[in-house]
Structure formats: structure tokens, C-alpha cells
Design an enzyme around this catalytic site. Structure first.
Site, PDB file in Angstrom:
ATOM      1  N   GLU A 280       6.485 -55.906  16.130  1.00 10.71           N
ATOM      2  CA  GLU A 280       7.102 -57.220  16.293  1.00 10.71           C
ATOM      3  C   GLU A 280       6.805 -58.127  15.111  1.00 10.71           C
ATOM      4  O   GLU A 280       6.930 -59.347  15.197  1.00 10.71           O
ATOM      5  CB  GLU A 280       6.633 -57.856  17.613  1.00 10.71           C
ATOM      6  CG  GLU A 280       7.032 -57.008  18.807  1.00 10.71           C
ATOM      7  CD  GLU A 280       6.819 -57.694  20.149  1.00 10.71           C
ATOM      8  OE1 GLU A 280       6.370 -58.848  20.171  1.00 10.71           O
ATOM      9  OE2 GLU A 280       7.105 -57.055  21.169  1.00 10.71           O
TER      10      GLU A 280
ATOM     11  N   LYS B 285      12.185 -59.645  31.459  1.00  7.82           N
ATOM     12  CA  LYS B 285      12.899 -58.849  30.455  1.00  7.82           C
ATOM     13  C   LYS B 285      14.080 -58.219  31.185  1.00  7.82           C
ATOM     14  O   LYS B 285      13.875 -57.371  32.067  1.00  7.82           O
ATOM     15  CB  LYS B 285      12.010 -57.720  29.928  1.00  7.82           C
ATOM     16  CG  LYS B 285      10.791 -58.147  29.132  1.00  7.82           C
ATOM     17  CD  LYS B 285       9.839 -56.947  29.001  1.00  7.82           C
ATOM     18  CE  LYS B 285       8.768 -57.148  27.957  1.00  7.82           C
ATOM     19  NZ  LYS B 285       7.709 -56.095  28.078  1.00  7.82           N
TER      20      LYS B 285
HETATM   21  P1  PGA Z   1       7.486 -53.572  24.825  1.00  3.49           P
HETATM   22  O1  PGA Z   1       6.315 -54.627  24.789  1.00  3.49           O
HETATM   23  O2  PGA Z   1       8.754 -54.233  24.496  1.00  3.49           O
HETATM   24  O3  PGA Z   1       7.045 -52.557  23.807  1.00  3.49           O
HETATM   25  O4  PGA Z   1       7.463 -52.996  26.222  1.00  3.49           O
HETATM   26  C1  PGA Z   1       6.465 -55.994  25.004  1.00  3.49           C
HETATM   27  C2  PGA Z   1       5.436 -56.466  25.970  1.00  3.49           C
HETATM   28  O5  PGA Z   1       4.604 -55.665  26.453  1.00  3.49           O
HETATM   29  O6  PGA Z   1       5.450 -57.637  26.340  1.00  3.49           O
HETATM   30 ZN    ZN Z   2       3.661 -57.169  27.871  1.00  5.46          ZN
END
Ligand code: PGA
Ligand code: ZN
Length: 416
Positions: free
Chosen positions: A208, A338
């Protein structure tokens, strides 16, 4: 009323160079919407199933050709010509068509790409900004979310050199998004300069865009974050605070948390987190414990509530059933949302409603694999997230979202 003319999808690449989907949705009046999808690395086991080709000869099995074909063929056949009165009507149709528990038949990626492209096509048809369309889907009042910005990474987002996954910075008192990014840029630069001196080399960045130094321990990560804030001329606690994604599921093995060379049980992990939040200006702890350690989560919440946000990501997976359980067991007080964990906008909106009804905080989050698409910024604004978590202020797939937030702050005159 929107009559769908056609939907289709192709395989494109995400920020890790792995395949993902780009979907198009055309309505019968010519309105058009498109959306591309993110993908996680540190995934929760209750997430909806991302369909991959599993052909080892292409992208190590990660190809998305089948998922793309499912959109262009089966889903298109089922919904082209259909009139959908709402996002919910379309999403219900997609979920029923799939018919499986975790959207594994057509693929959560195939389903979400259509759900999102349809939302964009509807926004185009109505002549409204995407954030407005999202707000109308959830019945929310748009506002600007405060960003949690990635500074250091470990765990599955980096080389695993430190067990915990992300240390982020938040500006609790900043008035604008534009001021927030300017300060975070100072902190990021000062962190980079300190690490260059300490390790004598330029450091690789993580998935990220965060710095991924070989810190000796989690504690050193927090100490360094505080020093970087100070070296940039800001006051930890007053100007800049920290949020942490422990992502504990990913270092929980054989009944123990393997942290900094130690084996901790659930109670030991709760003590350790409590120690961190006492010693450092931490305001939010995400996934402090394993996704299946429900009893531990209730203890953790009991201990931390009122001091920091107890934020569930892998624990909740944006899944309404898991959120209901967490509310009943008082296991958390904040939702990391998400949409690709659940795969339709309507189900994600249900997760949002449950969290808000329980008085929880909500953080809209990107994934570690992202594309240049910026719909997440509109979603976080439209659904009035308290926070948005997008990663660091480097890498265009992250900046697409921050830049969209700046645009909305400026032109739509939205505020925190
Ligand atoms: P991921 O991680 O998109 O690799 O699942 C993001 C998070 O754990 O918040
Ligand atoms: Zn997370």
C-alpha cells in the site's frame, strides 16, 4: 427504472500486477457505467469467494478470465433487457443467480463488478455524482471521511519483517483534506529520512506504499512513528495520532499469537495491545485478535472501549450475520467496510446500517491490491464514513482516491 442493455467484463491488472476485473454496464437509454475491482492479500476466511482461474500456466493461477466470462455470458444473459427498480433489486437478482453460499459459483468479483458498474450507470442516467448515488442507495447524508494514512507496513503487506500489518496516521483536528495531506506528506518524508539514516539504504515500500523497514519489534514501529511525527514538527496526540491494523489472524497459529519472537495467548495479546495504547497515541486497533477468537474479542473490547476504536476487519468481513453476532457479544465497536468482502452494494449497505444502528464507527477501506478506479472515495463520502483507509500517499492507485476526495472537498464543498 433502469433497463439494462448489456453488461460485460474483461481481465485487467491491479497494483500488484495481478489480474482483476473491469466491468461495463450499459442501460437502454445509452447511460453507461464502468468499475474495476480491488483485491486483498490479508483476507478474512469469511469473505465472499473471489473466482480465480486456477490455471497455473497463467498468472500463477490468479487469472480472472472465467469471472470475466461469467459477467459477459451468464450474468449478461440473465439481466440484459431486465428492468431493475433499484440497486437492491439488481443485487438480489445477482445473488439468487449465483445461488451459492459465498458467491463462489459466479464469483464475488464477477458479481461486485456488475453491482458497481450498474450504480455508476444509474448515476450517469440521473446526472448525479457517484457519491450522491451511493448516498441514495444507503439513505445516508454525504460527508468527507477523515483519512487513516499508511506510514509503516509489516505482515502480509510487506516482507513479514514485523508481525503487525499497518501503522497509520490520522489528523484528528485538521479542518480540511488538503491540510491533512500536506501534514502527512511532511511526516512521511521525515519517516523516510530517519530510516535512511538508521538503515543506510532506501527502503522498499509495501503493497500500500507504506515504508517497510526491518524494525526489531512492533514497539519500535510505534516509537519510530512518534519520532517521525516530532521530527516533522508536529505534536503526537494533539496534531497527529496513530491507528493500527494488527491483522492478528495472520500470525495466530497453533493456539498462539506469534509476536516479536514471543508466543502469546489471547489474554497476553490483550495485555500487549492495552500496553501499546497506553504508551503511544493510538486511537484505533483493527483486528487485535484472530478472526475466530470471539471470546477474546469481547475481553479486548471490554478492556479498550472508551479508549480506542475496536475495529473489526477479518472478524466481520462486512458480513451482516457476523456484525450482528459482534454487536450481540459486544466484541467490537467499529466496522471496517470493504465491499468486495460481501460482493454487492446492497449487502454492504446492510452492514453499514447495522453498524450505525449499534452506534459504531465506520471505516471505508481499500484493499492492498487496487486499481486506478476512484469509486471508493465516492462510497466513503456517500456513506458518510468516519474514516477512509486507502494506504499511503504514494502510488497512483492510492492517490486516485485521495485526489477524488480533494476534488469533492473543493467542488462539492464537503467537510469532515
Ligand atoms: P488486504 O488488507 O486488502 O490485503 O486484505 C487490508 C486490511 O487488512 O485492512
Ligand atoms: Zn485489516
Amino acid at each position: 427504472m433502469s433497463r439494462i442493455k448489456s453488461v460485460s467484463a474483461i481481465e485487467i491488472l491491479d497494483s500488484r500486477g495481478r489480474p482483476t476485473l473491469l466491468a461495463n454496464c450499459e442501460l437502454s437509454d445509452g447511460s453507461f457505467g464502468r468499475a474495476s475491482l480491488p483485491s486483498g492479500a490479508s483476507t478474512g476466511s469469511a469473505e465472499a469467494h473471489e473466482l480465480r482461474d486456477r490455471d497455473p500456466a497463467r498468472y500463477a493461477g490468479l487469472g480472472c478470465l472465467k469471472a470475466a466470462e461469467n459477467v459477459s455470458q451468464e450474468i449478461n444473459r440473465a439481466i440484459a433487457g431486465g428492468v431493475f427498480a433499484s440497486q437492491q433489486a439488481l443485487d438480489r437478482c445477482l445473488v439468487d443467480l449465483d445461488g451459492s453460499d459465498k458467491k463462489s459459483r459466479l464469483g464475488a468479483n464477477a458479481i461486485l463488478s456488475v453491482s458497481l458498474a450498474f450504480a455508476r450507470a444509474q448515476a450517469a442516467q440521473r446526472g448525479v455524482a457517484l457519491y450522491r448515488q451511493f448516498a441514495d442507495i444507503a439513505g445516508t447524508v454525504p460527508r468527507l471521511p477523515r483519512p487513516m494514512i499508511n506510514l509503516y507496513s509489516g505482515g502480509l503487506h510487506a516482507g513479514g519483517q514485523v508481525a503487525i500489518q499497518d501503522v497509520q496516521v490520522v489528523l484528528p483536528g485538521a479542518i480540511t483534506m488538503s491540510e491533512t495531506l500536506a501534514v502527512v506528506s511532511d511526516v512521511f518524508r521525515s519517516a523516510g529520512t530517519r530510516l535512511l539514516k538508521k538503515y543506510g539504504m532506501r527502503l522498499l515500500t509495501a503493497d500500500e506504499g507504506g515504508l517497510a523497514p526491518p524494525f526489531a519489534s512492533s514497539r519500535e514501529m510505534f516509537v519510530e512513528a512518534v519520532r517521525a511525527i516530532e521530527a516533522a514538527g508536529y505534536a503526537p496526540s494533539d496534531d497527529v495520532v496513530l491507528t493500527v491494523d494488527v491483522a492478528a489472524s495472520h500470525f495466530y497459529k497453533d493456539g498462539a499469537y506469534h509476536l516479536d519472537g514471543e508466543r502469546l495467548d489471547s489474554a497476553g495479546m490483550v495485555d500487549r495491545i492495552d500496553e501499546w495504547r497506553r504508551d503511544f497515541p493510538i486511537v484505533s486497533i483493527e483486528d487485535g485478535l484472530d478472526e475466530a477468537d470471539w471470546a477474546g474479542w469481547s475481553t479486548l473490547h471490554q478492556r479498550l472501549r472508551g479508549h480506542v476504536m475496536v475495529l473489526g476487519d477479518d472478524l466481520l468481513c462486512t458480513n451482516p450475520a457476523r456484525i450482528r453476532r459482534a454487536i450481540a457479544e459486544k466484541a467490537a465497536d467499529s466496522l471496517l467496510l470493504k465491499v468486495n468482502q460481501i460482493a454487492t452494494l446492497s449487502e454492504a449497505a446492510e452492514a453499514l446500517r447495522l453498524a450505525r444502528a449499534a452506534g459504531w464507527h465506520v471505516v471505508l477501506s481499500a484493499r492492498s491490491g487496487e486499481t486506478e478506479d476512484d469509486w471508493l472515495a465516492d462510497l466513503a463520502v456517500g456513506w458518510a464514513g468516519d474514516y477512509i483507509k486507502v494506504g499511503s500517499i504514494t502510488q497512483s492507485e492510492r492517490l486516485a482516491k485521495y485526489n477524488r476526495l480533494l476534488e469533492l472537498e473543493h467542488y462539492a464543498r464537503l467537510t469532515f
